[in-house]
Design a protein around this motif. Structure first.
Motif, mmCIF file in Angstrom:
data_model
loop_
_atom_site.group_PDB
_atom_site.id
_atom_site.type_symbol
_atom_site.label_atom_id
_atom_site.label_comp_id
_atom_site.label_asym_id
_atom_site.label_seq_id
_atom_site.Cartn_x
_atom_site.Cartn_y
_atom_site.Cartn_z
ATOM 1 N N VAL A 136 0.839 -1.201 0.000
ATOM 2 C CA VAL A 136 0.000 0.000 0.000
ATOM 3 C C VAL A 136 0.871 1.247 0.000
ATOM 4 O O VAL A 136 0.740 2.121 -0.868
ATOM 5 C CB VAL A 136 -0.991 -0.003 1.186
ATOM 6 N N ASP A 137 1.787 1.339 0.950
ATOM 7 C CA ASP A 137 2.639 2.530 1.057
ATOM 8 C C ASP A 137 3.853 2.485 0.131
ATOM 9 O O ASP A 137 4.212 3.494 -0.462
ATOM 10 C CB ASP A 137 3.118 2.710 2.498
ATOM 11 N N GLU A 138 4.467 1.322 -0.011
ATOM 12 C CA GLU A 138 5.720 1.248 -0.775
ATOM 13 C C GLU A 138 5.497 1.221 -2.284
ATOM 14 O O GLU A 138 6.342 1.679 -3.036
ATOM 15 C CB GLU A 138 6.514 0.024 -0.345
ATOM 16 N N ILE A 139 4.393 0.646 -2.731
ATOM 17 C CA ILE A 139 4.167 0.507 -4.168
ATOM 18 C C ILE A 139 2.967 1.327 -4.635
ATOM 19 O O ILE A 139 2.857 1.649 -5.805
ATOM 20 C CB ILE A 139 4.014 -0.985 -4.540
ATOM 21 N N GLY A 140 2.079 1.678 -3.729
ATOM 22 C CA GLY A 140 0.941 2.516 -4.089
ATOM 23 C C GLY A 140 -0.313 1.758 -4.490
ATOM 24 O O GLY A 140 -1.204 2.326 -5.110
ATOM 25 N N ILE A 141 -0.413 0.480 -4.133
ATOM 26 C CA ILE A 141 -1.593 -0.313 -4.489
ATOM 27 C C ILE A 141 -2.781 0.132 -3.648
ATOM 28 O O ILE A 141 -2.694 0.245 -2.441
ATOM 29 C CB ILE A 141 -1.326 -1.819 -4.276
ATOM 30 N N ARG A 142 -3.906 0.384 -4.314
ATOM 31 C CA ARG A 142 -5.127 0.798 -3.608
ATOM 32 C C ARG A 142 -6.303 -0.144 -3.825
ATOM 33 O O ARG A 142 -7.281 -0.087 -3.089
ATOM 34 C CB ARG A 142 -5.541 2.196 -4.050
ATOM 35 N N SER A 143 -6.239 -0.976 -4.850
ATOM 36 C CA SER A 143 -7.368 -1.841 -5.163
ATOM 37 C C SER A 143 -6.856 -3.187 -5.645
ATOM 38 O O SER A 143 -5.865 -3.247 -6.379
ATOM 39 C CB SER A 143 -8.222 -1.170 -6.234
ATOM 40 N N ILE A 155 -5.174 -28.596 -4.606
ATOM 41 C CA ILE A 155 -4.133 -27.684 -4.107
ATOM 42 C C ILE A 155 -4.308 -26.309 -4.746
ATOM 43 O O ILE A 155 -4.502 -26.194 -5.950
ATOM 44 C CB ILE A 155 -2.735 -28.238 -4.415
ATOM 45 N N ALA A 156 -4.232 -25.273 -3.915
ATOM 46 C CA ALA A 156 -4.223 -23.893 -4.425
ATOM 47 C C ALA A 156 -2.788 -23.585 -4.836
ATOM 48 O O ALA A 156 -1.921 -23.370 -3.990
ATOM 49 C CB ALA A 156 -4.720 -22.922 -3.369
ATOM 50 N N LEU A 157 -2.537 -23.601 -6.141
ATOM 51 C CA LEU A 157 -1.183 -23.409 -6.671
ATOM 52 C C LEU A 157 -0.710 -21.976 -6.545
ATOM 53 O O LEU A 157 0.478 -21.700 -6.438
ATOM 54 C CB LEU A 157 -1.143 -23.797 -8.151
ATOM 55 N N GLY A 158 -1.641 -21.036 -6.629
ATOM 56 C CA GLY A 158 -1.335 -19.616 -6.619
ATOM 57 C C GLY A 158 -2.596 -18.846 -6.905
ATOM 58 O O GLY A 158 -3.688 -19.268 -6.526
ATOM 59 N N THR A 159 -2.430 -17.732 -7.608
ATOM 60 C CA THR A 159 -3.567 -16.859 -7.881
ATOM 61 C C THR A 159 -3.435 -16.222 -9.260
ATOM 62 O O THR A 159 -2.355 -16.213 -9.850
ATOM 63 C CB THR A 159 -3.646 -15.688 -6.875
ATOM 64 N N ILE A 160 -4.545 -15.657 -9.704
ATOM 65 C CA ILE A 160 -4.491 -14.607 -10.712
ATOM 66 C C ILE A 160 -5.040 -13.376 -10.012
ATOM 67 O O ILE A 160 -5.891 -13.480 -9.127
ATOM 68 C CB ILE A 160 -5.301 -14.934 -11.990
ATOM 69 N N CYS A 161 -4.519 -12.215 -10.385
ATOM 70 C CA CYS A 161 -5.018 -11.003 -9.748
ATOM 71 C C CYS A 161 -4.836 -9.805 -10.654
ATOM 72 O O CYS A 161 -4.024 -9.817 -11.583
ATOM 73 C CB CYS A 161 -4.334 -10.761 -8.411
ATOM 74 N N VAL A 162 -5.620 -8.794 -10.360
ATOM 75 C CA VAL A 162 -5.484 -7.490 -10.998
ATOM 76 C C VAL A 162 -5.422 -6.456 -9.882
ATOM 77 O O VAL A 162 -6.064 -6.610 -8.848
ATOM 78 C CB VAL A 162 -6.649 -7.198 -11.978
ATOM 79 N N VAL A 163 -4.601 -5.420 -10.087
ATOM 80 C CA VAL A 163 -4.467 -4.378 -9.071
ATOM 81 C C VAL A 163 -4.452 -3.010 -9.742
ATOM 82 O O VAL A 163 -4.118 -2.879 -10.914
ATOM 83 C CB VAL A 163 -3.197 -4.563 -8.204
ATOM 84 N N ASP A 164 -4.830 -2.018 -8.951
ATOM 85 C CA ASP A 164 -4.831 -0.648 -9.457
ATOM 86 C C ASP A 164 -4.282 0.265 -8.378
ATOM 87 O O ASP A 164 -4.282 -0.073 -7.187
ATOM 88 C CB ASP A 164 -6.258 -0.232 -9.845
ATOM 89 N N VAL A 165 -3.812 1.420 -8.790
ATOM 90 C CA VAL A 165 -3.291 2.418 -7.863
ATOM 91 C C VAL A 165 -4.385 3.388 -7.436
ATOM 92 O O VAL A 165 -4.118 4.333 -6.695
ATOM 93 C CB VAL A 165 -2.082 3.167 -8.468
ATOM 94 N N GLU A 166 -5.604 3.141 -7.887
ATOM 95 C CA GLU A 166 -6.786 3.912 -7.491
ATOM 96 C C GLU A 166 -7.845 2.945 -6.980
ATOM 97 O O GLU A 166 -7.895 1.793 -7.426
ATOM 98 C CB GLU A 166 -7.366 4.671 -8.704
ATOM 99 N N PRO A 167 -8.730 3.379 -6.066
ATOM 100 C CA PRO A 167 -9.846 2.516 -5.666
ATOM 101 C C PRO A 167 -10.698 2.153 -6.881
ATOM 102 O O PRO A 167 -10.854 2.957 -7.797
ATOM 103 C CB PRO A 167 -10.630 3.384 -4.680
ATOM 104 N N ARG A 168 -11.224 0.931 -6.884
ATOM 105 C CA ARG A 168 -12.020 0.437 -8.014
ATOM 106 C C ARG A 168 -13.283 -0.254 -7.507
ATOM 107 O O ARG A 168 -13.201 -1.123 -6.652
ATOM 108 C CB ARG A 168 -11.219 -0.595 -8.812
ATOM 109 N N PRO A 169 -14.433 0.060 -8.066
ATOM 110 C CA PRO A 169 -15.659 -0.652 -7.705
ATOM 111 C C PRO A 169 -15.792 -1.939 -8.535
ATOM 112 O O PRO A 169 -16.422 -1.946 -9.583
ATOM 113 C CB PRO A 169 -16.765 0.354 -8.042
ATOM 114 N N TRP A 170 -15.200 -3.044 -8.084
ATOM 115 C CA TRP A 170 -15.197 -4.281 -8.851
ATOM 116 C C TRP A 170 -16.599 -4.878 -9.000
ATOM 117 O O TRP A 170 -16.940 -5.389 -10.054
ATOM 118 C CB TRP A 170 -14.283 -5.318 -8.211
#
Length: 197
Positions: A136-143, A155-170
């Motif tokens: 949040v603070d070091e990279i600026g991720i907000r959403s 087994i949960a191998l990992g994830t897929i994800c999307v991120v934004d530097v602004e809040p997002r109404p998913w």
């Protein structure tokens, strides 16, 4: 009347214990995943970013100590990391590099893997458990919007994800989309394991 500022919540900000990590690592090794970038995963991350209209998207495999972005979409278009548009960048300072590796205690994907459920954070600052995460603070991720990659062995191998530097109404549509795309990628991984691709 006095005001007591909020105190750190301690354990709420910690990455959850991951009892399945050793089994996950063995499964990832059998599948040949999580140790090198792959063009197919980069292409999948590009598609995620396009569908969600976000600057960053990842295909992320997680071991006991770190996260590895086998697929990465970043604004610089290289797939090798990017520079988020943080407040520091607006002031002319260099923001931190985001590469293929990240510690397990950074970000939200380790929570998704342990919970084995999708996670929707429209504004991470609204959630004390997640607002204190270093990204949040070091990279600026907000959403954040992410879903687990649970294979046929459970087994949960990992994830897929999307991120934004602004809040997002998913919203519900975003949740359903990320879950459907996770299922699609798991099918691709399983076809690969059986020699289909």
């Amino acid at each position: 009347m006095s005001y007591d500022p909020p105190r750190p919540i301690g354990r709420l900000l910690l990455t959850p214990e991951d009892k399945d990590a050793p089994e996950r690592v063995r499964r990832l090794r059998r599948l040949g995943l999580g140790e090198r970038p792959e063009p197919a995963f980069d292409a999948f991350a590009d598609r995620l970013a396009e569908v969600a209209a976000v600057p960053y998207a990842m295909v992320n495999f997680i071991d006991e100590n770190r996260q590895f972005f086998a697929g990465l979409h970043a604004p610089d278009g290289t797939g090798s990391g990017g520079r988020p548009a943080t407040a520091a960048a607006a002031d002319g300072a260099e923001p931190p590099d985001v590469g293929r590796y990240m510690a397990r205690d950074y970000g939200f994907c380790p929570h998704v893997v342990v919970r084995r459920k999708a996670l929707v954070l429209e504004d991470v600052c609204d959630y004390p458990r997640f607002a204190g995460n270093p990204v949040v603070d070091e990279i600026g991720i907000r959403s954040y919007l992410g879903a687990p990659l649970i294979d046929r062995t459970g087994i949960a191998l990992g994830t897929i994800c999307v991120v934004d530097v602004e809040p997002r109404p998913w919203g519900r549509a975003g949740l359903e989309t990320i879950k459907a795309l996770a299922a699609e990628l798991v099918e691709q991984i399983e076809r690969r394991e059986s020699g289909g691709i």
